[in-house]
Write an enzyme that holds these catalytic residues in place. Structure first.
Site, PDB file in Angstrom:
ATOM      1  N   GLU A 165       0.846  -1.193   0.000  1.00  0.00           N
ATOM      2  CA  GLU A 165       0.000   0.000   0.000  1.00  0.00           C
ATOM      3  C   GLU A 165       0.883   1.245   0.000  1.00  0.00           C
ATOM      4  O   GLU A 165       1.769   1.382   0.855  1.00  0.00           O
ATOM      5  CB  GLU A 165      -0.905   0.026   1.232  1.00  0.00           C
ATOM      6  CG  GLU A 165      -1.983  -1.032   1.231  1.00  0.00           C
ATOM      7  CD  GLU A 165      -2.959  -0.878   2.385  1.00  0.00           C
ATOM      8  OE1 GLU A 165      -4.126  -1.257   2.223  1.00  0.00           O
ATOM      9  OE2 GLU A 165      -2.558  -0.370   3.461  1.00  0.00           O
ATOM     10  N   CYS A 166       0.651   2.129  -0.923  1.00  0.00           N
ATOM     11  CA  CYS A 166       1.330   3.419  -1.013  1.00  0.00           C
ATOM     12  C   CYS A 166       2.847   3.232  -0.959  1.00  0.00           C
ATOM     13  O   CYS A 166       3.446   2.776  -1.930  1.00  0.00           O
ATOM     14  CB  CYS A 166       0.825   4.363   0.071  1.00  0.00           C
ATOM     15  SG  CYS A 166       1.158   6.118  -0.285  1.00  0.00           S
ATOM     16  N   GLY A 167       3.496   3.530   0.159  1.00  0.00           N
ATOM     17  CA  GLY A 167       4.938   3.352   0.246  1.00  0.00           C
ATOM     18  C   GLY A 167       5.368   1.933  -0.025  1.00  0.00           C
ATOM     19  O   GLY A 167       6.401   1.680  -0.657  1.00  0.00           O
TER      20      GLY A 167
END
Length: 436
Positions: free
Chosen positions: A327-329
């Site tokens: 997720e994201c990073g």
């Protein structure tokens, strides 16, 4: 029976509600009370500071992304506490235009759902009696939201204080405290890309100073008396499936953004969480049946991640047979490369073709509704997920098959569709719940 509670809010962002929230959490804790903090909205940063101030894990409540049953379940975290303090986001009534699971995402939705009166923090700089008109308007906006009183902030002098209080008295508004302008209380920067609570070496001193400041200028007895019994709706939540039975979870300064309600749900379902640190060059436990890479700040640690050969080779080997989701990073770290703020290109794990850049920062912010094209750990294809996106990195290349059709809260398509390749999946949004 759950304890009494209050929601700390304001007419707008930047008015001082976090200073009041943290000061109250620590000041009431210093009096011997057990304070349970909550945060309205999809925020990872503020809850970490709440937790440090109260000594009890802060929990997110979100009316756009969460159903009534889930929020009713999450508020049970207050069991055994003496008082609940919830911090709002933005202004009290601020949300999105199109409602979600339970509301628009406004803090007022949470206050109404739980029966918590609102303590309104008003920045009175540059005005006097006129501040009462703002406060009065907030008391009339929604009949299901009660304003217990106001705390005045950035008061210039005793004369200024007296004038503002006179206006409030004429409007029938209770003043619970009055905070003078104070430069000594500097709250740490909390927005994306800056220091996190656990990394702030001076945090305890700041929290103690905030507690002393609030205790001196706010009537703590009146605050406690204004709290009302928490009364969540009697609705059962939908089950939150774990992504696997044994979950290898990246956890360090670069990968730290996991909602507590997700971890608790995974454990409640019998899953075992096996943490590992990519920054310490640790690979996921090969005995796990799924690997989860949360969001965080890989762009600030890109060189170290690129040098973590054991992590990268271990993750690649894991992904040959088992699912990996980011997720994201975490999604960025699963890509081919990450370009940092100086324009330096760093090799990432290469599970996906994704290339992202932090060199020319642009904010991507908002709720996300995702209709999956392919399964991700814990959810089948065609599942509909609600989440939130907040990052400054930009996609340069996203060559793999899209994981989902993703829209914002208004139904407009967004280009951050996520990716799927083999056993690897990733999204730029942080999942909060499955949509009904």
């Amino acid at each position: 029976m759950l304890p009494k509670g209050l929601l700390i809010s304001a007419p707008a962002s930047g008015t001082g509600k976090t200073t009041l929230m943290l000061g109250l959490c620590r000041a009431l804790s210093d009096q011997g009370l057990t304070v349970q903090p909550f945060k309205s909205g999809p925020d990872y940063i503020d809850p970490a500071f709440h937790t440090a101030a109260a000594g009890r894990t802060s929990v997110n409540l979100d009316s756009w992304a969460m159903g009534r049953g889930l929020m009713a379940d999450l508020v049970q975290a207050a069991e055994g506490a003496d008082i609940v303090l919830a911090e709002g986001s933005m202004g009290l009534f601020d949300g999105v235009a199109c409602p979600g699971e339970t509301g628009s995402g406004a803090s007022a939705d949470v206050a109404a759902l739980m029966g918590w009166p609102v303590v309104l923090v008003i920045d009175v700089s540059g005005q006097a009696q006129s501040a009462a008109a703002v406060a009065k308007g907030f008391t009339l906006m929604r009949p299901d939201v009660q304003v217990a009183g106001v705390v005045l902030n950035r008061v210039a002098s005793p004369r200024h204080d007296a004038l503002v209080r006179a206006g409030m008295a004429d409007a029938g508004i209770t003043v619970l405290g009055s905070l003078p302008r104070m430069k000594d209380i500097e709250m740490p920067e909390r927005h994306l890309g800056l220091v996190q609570a656990e990394e702030h070496s001076d945090l305890n001193r700041i929290l103690s100073a905030a507690a002393s400041f609030v205790a001196e200028h706010v009537d703590l007895n009146a605050i406690r008396a204004a709290a009302v019994q928490t009364q969540p709706p009697a609705i059962q939540p939908r089950p939150c499936p774990p992504p696997g039975q044994r979950i290898a979870l990246a956890r360090d300064a670069a990968f730290s953004f996991v909602y507590p309600h997700q971890l608790n749900a995974w454990r409640a379902a019998g899953a075992e969480i096996l943490p590992f640190s990519p920054l310490a060059d640790q690979a996921p436990d090969p005995s796990a049946d799924v690997c989860w890479l949360p969001g965080g700040y890989p762009e600030l640690h890109a060189g170290k991640i690129a040098a973590a050969q054991n992590f990268r080779s271990g993750l690649q080997a894991f992904a040959e047979t088992c699912p990996v989701h980011g997720e994201c990073g975490g999604y960025m770290a699963m890509g081919t490369a990450l370009i940092d703020k100086d324009g330096t290109r760093h090799q990432m794990a290469g599970l996906l073709g994704l290339v992202t850049s932090y060199e020319k920062r642009k904010m991507h912010l908002g709720y996300r509704l995702a209709d999956l094209h392919a399964p991700l750990p814990g959810y089948s294809a065609k599942a509909r997920l609600r989440g939130h996106e907040f990052h400054y990195s930009t996609i340069l290349e996203q060559p793999d098959a899209p994981l989902a059709h993703v829209t914002d809260a208004n139904g407009a398509d967004v280009p951050e569709t996520g990716s799927v390749k083999g056993h690897a999946t990733g999204t730029f949004f942080h999942m909060i719940s499955e949509a009904t």
